[in-house]
Write an enzyme that holds these catalytic residues in place. Structure first.
Site, PDB file in Angstrom:
ATOM      1  N   CYS A 114       2.129  11.890   7.807  1.00 30.76           N
ATOM      2  CA  CYS A 114       3.086  11.570   8.667  1.00 30.76           C
ATOM      3  C   CYS A 114       4.585  11.383   8.141  1.00 30.76           C
ATOM      4  CB  CYS A 114       2.889   9.947   9.408  1.00 30.76           C
ATOM      5  SG  CYS A 114       3.819   9.255  10.415  1.00 30.76           S
ATOM      6  N   ARG A 132       5.108  -5.943  14.281  1.00 33.32           N
ATOM      7  CA  ARG A 132       4.020  -5.447  15.002  1.00 33.32           C
ATOM      8  C   ARG A 132       2.772  -6.178  15.057  1.00 33.32           C
ATOM      9  NH1 ARG A 132       2.187   0.225  12.079  1.00 33.32           N
ATOM     10  NH2 ARG A 132       1.492  -0.675  10.192  1.00 33.32           N
ATOM     11  N   THR A 138       6.902   9.381   8.535  1.00 38.85           N
ATOM     12  CA  THR A 138       7.352   8.053   8.156  1.00 38.85           C
ATOM     13  C   THR A 138       6.609   7.859   6.600  1.00 38.85           C
ATOM     14  OG1 THR A 138       5.380   6.988   9.181  1.00 38.85           O
ATOM     15  CG2 THR A 138       7.083   7.490  10.543  1.00 38.85           C
ATOM     16  N   ARG A 163      -5.115   6.191   0.491  1.00 36.24           N
ATOM     17  CA  ARG A 163      -4.489   4.954   0.813  1.00 36.24           C
ATOM     18  C   ARG A 163      -4.780   3.880  -0.338  1.00 36.24           C
ATOM     19  NH1 ARG A 163      -1.963   4.284   6.025  1.00 36.24           N
ATOM     20  NH2 ARG A 163      -0.873   6.059   6.558  1.00 36.24           N
ATOM     21  N   GLU A 197       0.076  -0.585  14.389  1.00 37.39           N
ATOM     22  CA  GLU A 197       0.843  -0.200  15.198  1.00 37.39           C
ATOM     23  C   GLU A 197       0.347  -0.024  16.916  1.00 37.39           C
ATOM     24  OE1 GLU A 197       4.262   3.431  15.348  1.00 37.39           O
ATOM     25  OE2 GLU A 197       2.587   3.562  14.252  1.00 37.39           O
ATOM     26  N   ARG A 199       4.335   0.873   1.852  1.00 38.14           N
ATOM     27  CA  ARG A 199       4.459  -0.072   3.183  1.00 38.14           C
ATOM     28  C   ARG A 199       4.016  -1.428   2.448  1.00 38.14           C
ATOM     29  NH1 ARG A 199       1.436  -2.362   7.164  1.00 38.14           N
ATOM     30  NH2 ARG A 199       2.623  -2.824   9.109  1.00 38.14           N
ATOM     31  N   ARG A 216       0.892  -1.128  -0.101  1.00 37.12           N
ATOM     32  CA  ARG A 216       0.005  -0.060  -0.020  1.00 37.12           C
ATOM     33  C   ARG A 216       0.823   1.322   0.089  1.00 37.12           C
ATOM     34  NH1 ARG A 216      -2.720   0.363   6.147  1.00 37.12           N
ATOM     35  NH2 ARG A 216      -0.750   1.699   7.018  1.00 37.12           N
ATOM     36  N   GLU A 239      -6.088   8.540   7.423  1.00 40.65           N
ATOM     37  CA  GLU A 239      -4.942   9.235   7.852  1.00 40.65           C
ATOM     38  C   GLU A 239      -4.512  10.253   6.688  1.00 40.65           C
ATOM     39  OE1 GLU A 239      -0.455   8.578   9.416  1.00 40.65           O
ATOM     40  OE2 GLU A 239      -2.042   7.149   9.534  1.00 40.65           O
TER      41      GLU A 239
END
Length: 369
Positions: A272, A310, A274, A230, A315, A281, A127, A226
């Site tokens: 974010c 994780r 990250t 996505r 998370e 990801r 994703r 977020e």
């Protein structure tokens, strides 16, 4: 832009003083020194983003790992004294003088089936986060902007054809019962993450939020969770080549229809820090009973390939029945194909280690008889 109200500045100073004495191990706590705070606290972006908009989640949640979000694309520049060291540390070394490479999705055929050595991988997904130029990020989005964004993305999704074609639905039109079903299948996002809520990502919920699913649920697009978007390709099993090939087609088509926000230095931009650079990801849900009992070895092996371990609920969640979510940690400073290959090689090594431990246990049992 008008100067920040003195009363607001006094409140920001007060919150920072309280934060300084917390037992936080976040990257925000590490890099927001008094010197940096004093230097950037008066700045405001053209969209109206303040330092407080970027750090309020970390202030409210001292147990954050990062604690920092960008309120708009300009935040990465205007508050660079804070963002740059956080980005550098999280992405394993990316200095202010470095530039993210040009996109290179490579050839998905170079990636095979991760279950070639045994059925350890339950599901695979790739994703990415994408933001749309012309809109700020969550803390600054108005209710009208959420609705406009949803409409823009919805029109683009209508153009997907063949195995990518599907249906977009607004979250407010999906019953709570169906939402729960989609959540259980890991197809839908949910409200209530305290880190995102504190960052201002849940305002006007469920306005402007929704989900796109293709016919067999192997392509999913989340709208205004977020990030603005996505884009997710997923399926059961470990055939990462198939998952990645579908992902590349979808992202390429949508990128031709929507202006994705990016910068020459940081690549694709998102809420974010990250999720910069490739913003990709790639992850697996994988059952590892033996390594699950030896978490240190699992973590050390994953770290060699810059992978993150994780639980399957995201998370801060715990692994259930020894099923872990393992994904690439680095997204910046390398191409899309390099990020996928790093994850692919790491998972193969982890699987081989689990197999070696199984064989070792089997030999021990034979000797005991």
């Amino acid at each position: 832009m008008e100067p920040i109200d003195p009363a607001f500045m006094a409140l920001l100073d007060e919150e920072y003083e309280k934060f300084k004495v917390t037992d936080s191990h976040s990257l925000l706590k590490k890099h927001l020194t008094q010197e940096v705070f004093d230097k950037i606290k008066h700045r405001v972006t053209a969209e109206g983003a303040t330092l407080h908009d970027c750090i309020k989640s970390g202030l409210a949640n001292p147990d954050s790992n990062i604690g920092l979000y960008a309120a708009d694309a300009e935040s990465y520049i205007l508050f660079q004294e804070l963002f740059d060291p956080v980005i550098d540390e999280y992405h394993g070394g990316f200095e202010p003088s470095q530039f993210h490479p040009i996109s290179d999705f490579g050839d998905p055929i170079d990636l095979g089936d991760l279950n070639e050595l045994g059925n350890y991988v339950l599901s695979t997904r790739v994703r990415c986060a994408r933001s749309i130029e012309g809109y700020p990020f969550n803390p600054l989005l108005s209710s009208e902007m959420y609705a406009e964004l949803e409409q823009d993305v919805g029109y683009a999704l209508e153009d997907l054809e063949g195995d990518l074609s599907g249906k977009y639905r607004s979250l407010k039109d999906i019953s709570s019962e169906e939402q729960e079903e989609l959540l259980e299948k890991h197809l839908l996002f949910k409200q209530g993450d305290r880190f995102l809520e504190a960052a201002g990502a849940s305002r006007f919920w469920p306005e402007g939020r929704g989900i796109f699913l293709n016919e067999n649920n192997t392509l999913v697009v989340w709208v205004n969770e977020e990030d603005h978007m996505r884009i997710i390709s997923m399926q059961e099993g470990g055939n990462i080549g198939e998952v990645y090939e579908r992902f590349v087609r979808a992202v390429t088509i949508l990128g031709e229809r929507l202006p994705f926000s990016s910068s020459e230095r940081l690549g694709f931009l998102s809420f974010c820090p990250t999720n910069l650079g490739t913003a990709i990801r790639a992850s697996v849900h994988i059952r590892l009973p033996l390594l699950g009992e030896d978490r240190q070895t699992l973590e050390e092996t994953a770290a060699k390939f810059n992978l993150q371990v994780r639980g399957t609920s995201g998370e801060h969640s715990e692994a259930e029945d020894y099923v872990f979510d393992i994904s690439n940690r680095r997204r910046l400073g390398l191409t899309e194909m390099e990020a996928l290959k790093e994850m692919y090689d790491g998972i193969r090594e982890i699987i081989q280690l689990e197999i070696d431990m199984e064989e070792g246990n089997s030999q021990c049992r034979k000797k005991s008889y």
